[in-house]
Design an enzyme around this catalytic site. Structure first.
Site, short mmCIF file in Angstrom:
data_model
loop_
_atom_site.label_atom_id
_atom_site.label_comp_id
_atom_site.label_asym_id
_atom_site.label_seq_id
_atom_site.Cartn_x
_atom_site.Cartn_y
_atom_site.Cartn_z
NE ARG A 1 36.85 -20.72 -11.45
CZ ARG A 1 36.07 -19.69 -11.80
NH1 ARG A 1 34.74 -19.84 -11.75
NH2 ARG A 1 36.57 -18.54 -12.18
CE1 TYR B 1 31.06 -39.54 5.79
CE2 TYR B 1 30.53 -37.82 4.20
CZ TYR B 1 31.40 -38.37 5.12
OH TYR B 1 32.59 -37.76 5.39
CG ASP C 1 25.65 -41.68 -1.34
OD1 ASP C 1 26.39 -42.46 -1.97
OD2 ASP C 1 26.09 -40.86 -0.52
#
Length: 419
Positions: free
Chosen positions: A73, A127, A192
């Protein structure tokens, strides 16, 4: 867009070369040709004191640890190769990978909020899920929606981010990134870049400070891996790594392996699909069944078009083209944004952003253009024409190429009626 002068090589290398070699330069010295896949979740250490010191350092700085990993992690060698490669392609100091594009955006918002900067200025369309995450305030953020000209006036003392998607999903509207970055002042501009990829544009070169990708799309390129990544400077990357460790939105090593492999063919795939898309745009622009075609000036493999008939008939009528969400795969996909990708956005907000109920979005793949056109044109014929005869006759005079767009907008190719 071809010459790149960052990375370990002293000599500038072309994008296509970087795509193949970035993140892999040490393989020959390791006696390897293909990158190794490290699936370990944990790593042994016989010196607990040293491990404690390293973990404390990460907790304090967020810097990637020297030496072997501690826990998956926190870091993974395979994922780190993908991060290095994408940073090189985008021209940034660092990149941090996540389990999905939405996990990546979530980390960015949390990182800024952790500094007391919860306000976001954003330009529609985005989006649909990005729009929803901002608008619903799920992370305690507040958003001000504005057009590009209103960004400077919308910025407040607690503004942590300005966000734009260019070309935008799904209308393919383009923003003047350099002008937007100037309007942002000291507030970081996030772009983006999922649709364009670094093959078509590198937003950092135009003043953006953060670049977001849904790696699920073109970076992976085969519709079989999910991921997200943020390219940025090392300072912000350190905060993102801390957020990733705390929240657990890590990219699986197998996904990192597949994404690194996907980067090696990214320029070839994007350029080939873009050539096919441009030809389909030329044909759609003169088709009497099409009201309007949207296609960005920078090109690309994404097409949006509005039909006179029922768009649902087109979705139901394709056979070679796949009616499915997502994009950027080797095969061509088509979807109806108002029903799927942008359904979560309020109807009024969708329409004001240019997402009409008759708009279809198509991600062009690597099939032969004639096969795609045959399938698309028969699907369009499934919908009865709603045009008057005069409109159909006028189509014969329509031009076959996208007209130049006004600054900051996508190219909109009008159909026969000029709509």
């Amino acid at each position: 867009m071809d010459a790149m002068d960052y990375g370990p090589s002293a000599t500038p290398r072309a994008l296509a070369t970087e795509a193949v070699h970035a993140g892999r330069e040490d393989l020959a010295s390791l006696g390897l040709h293909a990158p190794p896949l490290d699936l370990s979740t944990t790593y042994p250490s016989y010196d607990a004191r040293a491990e404690a010191a390293r973990i404390d350092e990460f907790a304090t700085t967020g810097a990637r640890l020297d030496g072997p990993p501690v826990y998956a992690r926190l870091d993974n060698p395979t994922v780190a190769r993908f991060e290095e490669a994408l940073a090189r392609l985008e021209g940034t100091e660092a990149a941090v990978a996540f389990a999905s594009g939405m996990a990546a955006l979530t980390a960015v918002l949390l990182a800024r909020a952790s500094q007391g900067l919860r306000h976001v200025v954003a330009v529609r369309p985005l989006y649909g899920c990005s729009d929803h995450l901002l608008d619903a305030g799920l992370l305690g953020t507040e958003v001000t929606w504005t057009d590009p000209a209103g960004i400077a006036d919308a910025i407040r003392p607690d503004t942590g981010l300005v966000m734009v998607e260019s070309p935008a999903n799904p209308t393919l509207a383009e923003a003047d990134i350099r002008a937007l970055a100037h309007s942002c002042g000291s507030v970081p501009l996030l772009v983006d870049n999922t649709f364009a990829t670094p093959v078509l544009q590198r937003p950092v070169e135009q003043g953006a400070r953060i670049v977001l990708h849904s790696a699920t799309k073109y970076l992976g390129g085969h519709g079989d891996v999910m991921g997200g990544i943020v390219a940025c400077d090392e300072e912000f990357a350190r905060t993102l790594r801390q957020v990733r460790f705390a929240t657990g939105g890590v990219l699986h090593p197998l996904a990192g392996y597949l994404l690194l492999r996907g980067l090696s063919t990214l320029p070839v795939r994007v350029r080939a699909a873009s050539a096919t898309a441009a030809e389909l745009v030329r044909r759609l622009a003169t088709d009497p069944r099409i009201a309007r075609v949207h296609y960005p000036r920078i090109g690309g493999a994404m097409i949006a078009f509005e039909v006179y008939g029922d768009p649902h008939d087109v979705i139901a009528g394709v056979r070679l083209i796949t009616p499915a969400v997502s994009l950027g795969s080797v095969d061509t996909l088509i979807q109806h944004p108002a029903s799927i990708s942008h359904r979560i956005v309020a109807e009024g907000d969708r329409r004001s952003a240019g997402v009409s109920d008759r708009l279809l979005r198509m991600s062009v793949g690597l099939e032969d253009v004639e096969d795609l056109w045959r399938d698309l044109t028969q699907a369009l014929s499934c919908s009865p024409s709603e045009q008057p005869l005069a409109v159909a006759s006028a189509s014969a005079a329509a031009t076959g190429s996208a007209a130049p767009a006004a600054a900051g907008r996508s190219a909109e190719v009008p159909g026969p009626a000029g709509r």
